[in-house]
Design a protein around this motif. Structure first.
Motif, PDB file in Angstrom:
ATOM      1  N   GLY A  91       0.795  -1.225   0.000  1.00 30.46           N
ATOM      2  CA  GLY A  91       0.000   0.000   0.000  1.00 30.46           C
ATOM      3  C   GLY A  91       0.827   1.274   0.000  1.00 30.46           C
ATOM      4  N   ASP A  92       2.045   1.223   0.568  1.00 35.85           N
ATOM      5  CA  ASP A  92       2.912   2.405   0.584  1.00 35.85           C
ATOM      6  C   ASP A  92       3.848   2.446  -0.615  1.00 35.85           C
ATOM      7  N   LEU A  93       3.562   1.665  -1.647  1.00 34.93           N
ATOM      8  CA  LEU A  93       4.390   1.619  -2.845  1.00 34.93           C
ATOM      9  C   LEU A  93       4.720   3.015  -3.350  1.00 34.93           C
ATOM     10  N   THR A  94       6.020   3.245  -3.561  1.00 27.19           N
ATOM     11  CA  THR A  94       6.484   4.525  -4.081  1.00 27.19           C
ATOM     12  C   THR A  94       7.897   4.324  -4.591  1.00 27.19           C
ATOM     13  N   ALA A  95       8.605   5.410  -4.849  1.00 23.31           N
ATOM     14  CA  ALA A  95      10.010   5.329  -5.245  1.00 23.31           C
ATOM     15  C   ALA A  95      10.770   6.438  -4.539  1.00 23.31           C
ATOM     16  N   GLY A  96      12.071   6.210  -4.346  1.00 27.20           N
ATOM     17  CA  GLY A  96      12.896   7.198  -3.670  1.00 27.20           C
ATOM     18  C   GLY A  96      14.131   6.567  -3.079  1.00 27.20           C
ATOM     19  N   ASP A  97      14.474   6.985  -1.861  1.00 29.64           N
ATOM     20  CA  ASP A  97      15.672   6.553  -1.165  1.00 29.64           C
ATOM     21  C   ASP A  97      15.530   5.096  -0.705  1.00 29.64           C
ATOM     22  N   PRO A  98      16.413   4.191  -1.139  1.00 26.67           N
ATOM     23  CA  PRO A  98      16.284   2.793  -0.717  1.00 26.67           C
ATOM     24  C   PRO A  98      16.467   2.594   0.777  1.00 26.67           C
ATOM     25  N   ALA A  99      17.032   3.575   1.479  1.00 27.89           N
ATOM     26  CA  ALA A  99      17.178   3.466   2.932  1.00 27.89           C
ATOM     27  C   ALA A  99      15.843   3.217   3.608  1.00 27.89           C
ATOM     28  N   THR A 100      14.751   3.666   3.003  1.00 28.86           N
ATOM     29  CA  THR A 100      13.414   3.428   3.561  1.00 28.86           C
ATOM     30  C   THR A 100      13.178   1.943   3.767  1.00 28.86           C
ATOM     31  N   ASP A 101      13.472   1.125   2.755  1.00 27.20           N
ATOM     32  CA  ASP A 101      13.272  -0.323   2.862  1.00 27.20           C
ATOM     33  C   ASP A 101      14.397  -0.992   3.636  1.00 27.20           C
ATOM     34  N   LEU A 102      15.599  -0.443   3.586  1.00 26.47           N
ATOM     35  CA  LEU A 102      16.718  -1.048   4.311  1.00 26.47           C
ATOM     36  C   LEU A 102      16.548  -0.938   5.816  1.00 26.47           C
ATOM     37  N   ALA A 103      15.608  -0.124   6.267  1.00 31.65           N
ATOM     38  CA  ALA A 103      15.269  -0.080   7.694  1.00 31.65           C
ATOM     39  C   ALA A 103      14.816  -1.437   8.197  1.00 31.65           C
ATOM     40  N   ALA A 104      14.454  -2.340   7.293  1.00 31.11           N
ATOM     41  CA  ALA A 104      14.106  -3.711   7.680  1.00 31.11           C
ATOM     42  C   ALA A 104      15.229  -4.374   8.466  1.00 31.11           C
ATOM     43  N   ALA A 105      16.459  -3.898   8.312  1.00 34.13           N
ATOM     44  CA  ALA A 105      17.576  -4.461   9.073  1.00 34.13           C
ATOM     45  C   ALA A 105      17.302  -4.422  10.566  1.00 34.13           C
ATOM     46  N   TRP A 106      16.616  -3.379  11.033  1.00 36.99           N
ATOM     47  CA  TRP A 106      16.276  -3.253  12.457  1.00 36.99           C
ATOM     48  C   TRP A 106      14.837  -3.659  12.739  1.00 36.99           C
ATOM     49  N   LEU A 107      13.953  -3.459  11.775  1.00 34.11           N
ATOM     50  CA  LEU A 107      12.548  -3.798  11.977  1.00 34.11           C
ATOM     51  C   LEU A 107      12.315  -5.303  12.013  1.00 34.11           C
ATOM     52  N   VAL A 108      13.119  -6.060  11.267  1.00 35.22           N
ATOM     53  CA  VAL A 108      12.896  -7.497  11.108  1.00 35.22           C
ATOM     54  C   VAL A 108      13.899  -8.336  11.882  1.00 35.22           C
ATOM     55  N   PHE A 109      15.158  -7.885  11.968  1.00 35.87           N
ATOM     56  CA  PHE A 109      16.239  -8.769  12.402  1.00 35.87           C
ATOM     57  C   PHE A 109      16.869  -8.365  13.726  1.00 35.87           C
ATOM     58  N   ASP A 110      17.528  -9.336  14.346  1.00 36.87           N
ATOM     59  CA  ASP A 110      18.438  -9.046  15.445  1.00 36.87           C
ATOM     60  C   ASP A 110      19.823  -8.779  14.840  1.00 36.87           C
TER      61      ASP A 110
END
Length: 300
Positions: free
Chosen positions: A216-235
């Motif tokens: 639903g938040d599909l867009t384009a821009g700075d990939p850092a937005t998705d790379l936040a998964a490093a902390w949101l998903v993982f230890d």
């Protein structure tokens, strides 16, 4: 006090059945029952293989339209399943907004499993991003809260930190300000999922990644937005493997991981300040914040 946004339209199984008979009769008689009533969508399970997603408020209707317009083409070559529409329902007299039939994934919602088990998702999630993060054409869906410079989220983050809902607010503010000071993304606008947290990942029976859902938040821009998964998903261990699996894709920008941690602060603060009526989302925000605070310097 944060509350679940009120639905602006009532949807039940009878209405969904009517829409299916009207627009997609080949599946209309399969068993149908509600499974979720989220912030943006009603979700119904349709038979063994499908889900029906319908916006529950006007703000979500355009998100559904964006998914219908862009996702089928963007996800056709992905090695992982997605919630791309299989059928695009149109507004009608019975329901005023677009709605979709998607695949149903029977795997495990990643947010329901211990974080240390997510290490097995690091490599497949990295492969997903390496494929999905491609330059977007003109006319991609604009999103004022994803893919944008961190500075544009400053007022919102500071308001959350001042709300009393975010633990260790003084230290979190320091980390946020560190991210704000970093140079912005100067590369092309890359396609982004925009909301890459555990509740939008489905794990497979063998511990792998079955699907990435809810674009639903599909867009384009700075990939850092998705790379936040490093902390949101993982230890910490998962973050290390995730970053290694991404390879050299982002090495040209030495600040991308610092901004990614800033995005993790942004999302975690939103979960903590706005999910007091949703324990699962609050827990996700709390765990993410602890990963950020214990990850000295964001070095992973």
């Amino acid at each position: 006090m944060a509350t679940h946004p009120a639905a602006e339209i009532f949807v039940d199984a009878d209405l969904v059945r009517h829409l299916l008979r009207e627009q997609h009769p080949s599946v209309a008689e399969q068993p149908l029952h509600p499974v979720a009533n989220g912030w943006d969508n009603y979700i119904f399970r349709l038979g063994a293989d499908y889900a029906v997603r319908l916006p529950r408020r006007l703000a979500a209707a355009q998100l559904t339209a964006n998914e219908q317009a862009w996702l089928p083409g963007l996800t056709a070559d992905l090695a992982v399943g997605t919630s791309a529409p299989l059928f695009a329902g149109a507004p009608s007299d019975a329901f005023p907004w677009p709605w979709s039939v998607t695949r149903w994934f029977s795997g495990t919602e990643v947010s329901l499993q211990p974080r240390d088990r997510n290490v097995s998702l690091a490599a497949p999630l990295a492969r997903f991003l390496n494929t999905f993060h491609r330059p977007a054409p003109a006319g991609y869906p604009l999103n004022p809260v994803r893919g944008v410079p961190l500075a544009s989220r400053n007022d919102a983050v500071l308001s959350r930190l001042d709300s009393g809902m975010v633990p260790h607010a003084a230290r979190v503010r320091e980390l946020w300000e560190t991210g704000l000071a970093l140079p912005a993304w100067t590369g092309p606008a890359l396609w982004l999922h925009g909301d890459l947290h555990p509740a939008n990942l489905v794990g497979s029976a063998d511990g792998g990644l079955e699907a990435v859902i809810d674009f639903g938040d599909l867009t384009a821009g700075d990939p850092a937005t998705d790379l936040a998964a490093a902390w949101l998903v993982f230890d910490r261990n998962g973050r290390r493997i995730f970053r290694e699996a991404l390879g050299s894709r982002y090495d040209a920008d030495p600040h991308v991981w610092g901004r990614a941690q800033g995005w993790a602060v942004c999302v975690a603060s939103a979960l903590l300040a706005n999910s007091d009526d949703h324990p699962g989302m609050y827990l996700m925000g709390s765990e993410t914040l602890m990963e950020i605070l214990t990850d000295a310097g964001g070095g992973m």
